[in-house]
Design an enzyme around this catalytic site. Sequence first.
Site, PDB file in Angstrom:
ATOM      1  N   SER A 410      69.066  58.491   7.223  1.00 39.82           N
ATOM      2  CA  SER A 410      69.501  59.284   8.266  1.00 39.82           C
ATOM      3  C   SER A 410      70.724  58.774   8.769  1.00 39.82           C
ATOM      4  O   SER A 410      71.166  59.481   9.616  1.00 39.82           O
ATOM      5  CB  SER A 410      68.192  59.236   9.349  1.00 39.82           C
ATOM      6  N   HIS A 431      69.845  64.010   3.172  1.00 40.09           N
ATOM      7  CA  HIS A 431      69.278  63.723   4.515  1.00 40.09           C
ATOM      8  C   HIS A 431      68.367  64.861   4.877  1.00 40.09           C
ATOM      9  O   HIS A 431      68.885  65.898   5.058  1.00 40.09           O
ATOM     10  CB  HIS A 431      70.042  63.472   5.520  1.00 40.09           C
ATOM     11  N   GLU A 443      71.299  67.854   4.911  1.00 37.58           N
ATOM     12  CA  GLU A 443      72.742  67.161   5.071  1.00 37.58           C
ATOM     13  C   GLU A 443      72.984  66.493   3.777  1.00 37.58           C
ATOM     14  O   GLU A 443      72.191  65.586   3.505  1.00 37.58           O
ATOM     15  CB  GLU A 443      72.676  65.966   6.457  1.00 37.58           C
ATOM     16  N   ASN A 481      72.790  63.409  13.695  1.00 35.05           N
ATOM     17  CA  ASN A 481      72.333  62.256  14.271  1.00 35.05           C
ATOM     18  C   ASN A 481      73.311  61.473  15.112  1.00 35.05           C
ATOM     19  O   ASN A 481      73.339  60.817  16.015  1.00 35.05           O
ATOM     20  CB  ASN A 481      71.691  61.225  13.354  1.00 35.05           C
TER      21      ASN A 481
END
Length: 673
Positions: A410, A431, A443, A481
Amino acid sequence: MTTTASPIRTERHDDILVIVSDNPPVNALGAAVRQGLEAAVKQGVADASITAMVIRCDGRTFFAGADITEFGKPMQAPLLPMLVDMIEASDKPIVAAIHGTALGGGCEVALACHYRVAAPSAKLGTPEVKLGLLPGAGGTQRLPRVAGIPLALEMTAKGDPVSARTALDAGLIDRIVGEDSLAEDALAFAREIRAKRPIPRASQRALAPDPDAVAAFTKANARRFRGFEAPAANIACVVKASETGYPEGVAFERSEFMRLMTGNQSAAQRHLFFAERQAARIDDVPAETALRPVDHVGIIGAGTMGGGIAMNFLSAGLPVTIVETSAEALDRGVAVIRRNYEATAAKGRMTPEQVERAMALLTPTLEFDALGTPDLVIEAVYENMEVKQDIFTRLDAIAKPGAILASNTSYLDIDAIAACTARPQDVVGMHFFSPANVMKLLEVVRGAKTAGDVLATVMALAKKIRKVAVVAGVTYGFIGNRMLIPRQTEANALLLEGASPEQIDRVHVEFGMPMGPFQMADLAGVDIGWHRDPARIESVRDQLAVEGRWGQKKQAGFYDYDEKRTPRSSPRVAEILDEWRLKTQTPQRQISDEEIVERTLYTMVNEGALILEEGKAQRASDIDVVWIYGYGWPVYRGGPMFWAKAEGYDKIVAGLDKHGFPVANSLRQGSIK
Ligand code: T1G
């Protein structure tokens, strides 16, 4: 002047005129198509030897709607509403021959036809609401008159297509014909009805009000429609059809359509329609790049993420070998996969046979070397660089040449992982977002040496497993993130300065997010990322974690939860906050909702601008796609970067300056691309 060939042609079959559109890729009803249709129908009406007409399309689908690329530009005649009225006014019956997806204006053209036949696999829909609009060519007036108010509400206000079978049962189509003989069967149908009178015209059918159905539908979907303007407008138009004649109803539809078309929400939702498709393009990787075959997938780790990831491939019919380190973890992981499938089957979204077929494609093993020769291996283990590097070192030794080696990390540095192999060109980040079998965002993290065909292969595979993929560069947290970091940092700071979790979350929910930062922390787990050292209590979050307030899973986090996981304000959290405000000697003050927006949402936009400046995202619209599909950003606001532009960069910059944040140059100059 060169005249381009019209996308519309006519074929004469004795006394039947067949009008055919050939306008790839989806027979969108652009100006040339509308002009061609108008001329062809007029030709059929004027020709005394023609007794009936058929309208059909070449290629993969019947008209899939108005041409969205024409929106916002001056429209050329004939406008679709006039065209459909002209079709319906024909004194010779016209049959719509439907295959693929008759959507939006396409469905409205079919509704204006006097009869409709469809291939068994065909779908019909009015998805305009997903663009923040409503069927603007008589669809809200004809559809309820043909298919009834309940189905018309479902189709217009929710926007999902219906099958040919559902359409037939509702009277929306007259007959389901052969999958491979649509053209011939439509012609035969036209011969069958050419002399039938009166010619059925949807707009002339009576429609009785059904207030109970409208009230029930509105109530049942109140949560789903929260914040959106278009659903209510679709409902109002359908109701209007039951209260007035077609002319008044279609006039009301037109005014509501224009109101929506000129509003911010439709602009946002149309932006996303194209943004999602644009995200699939990698600027420096040619679209025709040859893909590597992926017929077998290996997954390292059968935990929550590994299991969820496996389901995506199993559901797409791809065999998966999944590896764990202990029998107990492996059995648990396989059991969770089965349980998830069975829950889907219980909701009628899968048959038991489909569950068994998916499970039969799964090969669990404890032997790392028993991975076999998968074309793609996805590592989904504990978020620790050393652990991942060890796995990639081992994969490098056993994976077949050309296998794609992916990490589900992540946050972590894909280049550092790739450096553990002799094949960094085959290493990529994939991801997934939890729950990985549900969340649509993927992702795709591009390492410095990731090969173009690896990226192209993973992007194509994403579409196959029904994910929306966005390419991200190597940066901590990639796109989504990384933008969460300033939001969380500021949200935590605001807690110490006097705001409550309730206030901060309320601001975000009122903005349109599904939940606020602290509700999200409780859902994901307050202990995620915690150092697990009870002696180290350096923040409110550490304090909660030490006290076992790990979130929903422990019925206590930033909120207290009952057995139904309903959140309630927690007196203990209020005490903790007071203790920490005292301990950190943070001056207390009233904090406005506006400040919360500036410090948690504007800072996210600023981070997005930095990500673009650093080349860690290809385009601003990709960042929007990430936030829509990964975090539930309200689609009617178009994504963080679209929203910032609509708000006005000056306003965003002023808000950031007010709190002393360093502002990204591209944001300050308003040059974000
Ligand atoms: N207009 C223009 N281009 C369109 C288009 C449309 N309606 N639909 C698709 N495209 C392009 C798309 O951008 C892509 O282009 C290519 O076609 C393939 O699409 C008055 C106002 C039909 C189910 O909302 O749902 O009618 O990227 O990748 O996955 O009441 O496209 O290749 O350059 O999505 O097989 C209502 C929108 C319009 C349907 C096919 N209609 N389209 O999916 O292919 S508003 C819609 C779709 C309207 C009237 C109102 C899907 C699809 P490119 P794709 P796909």
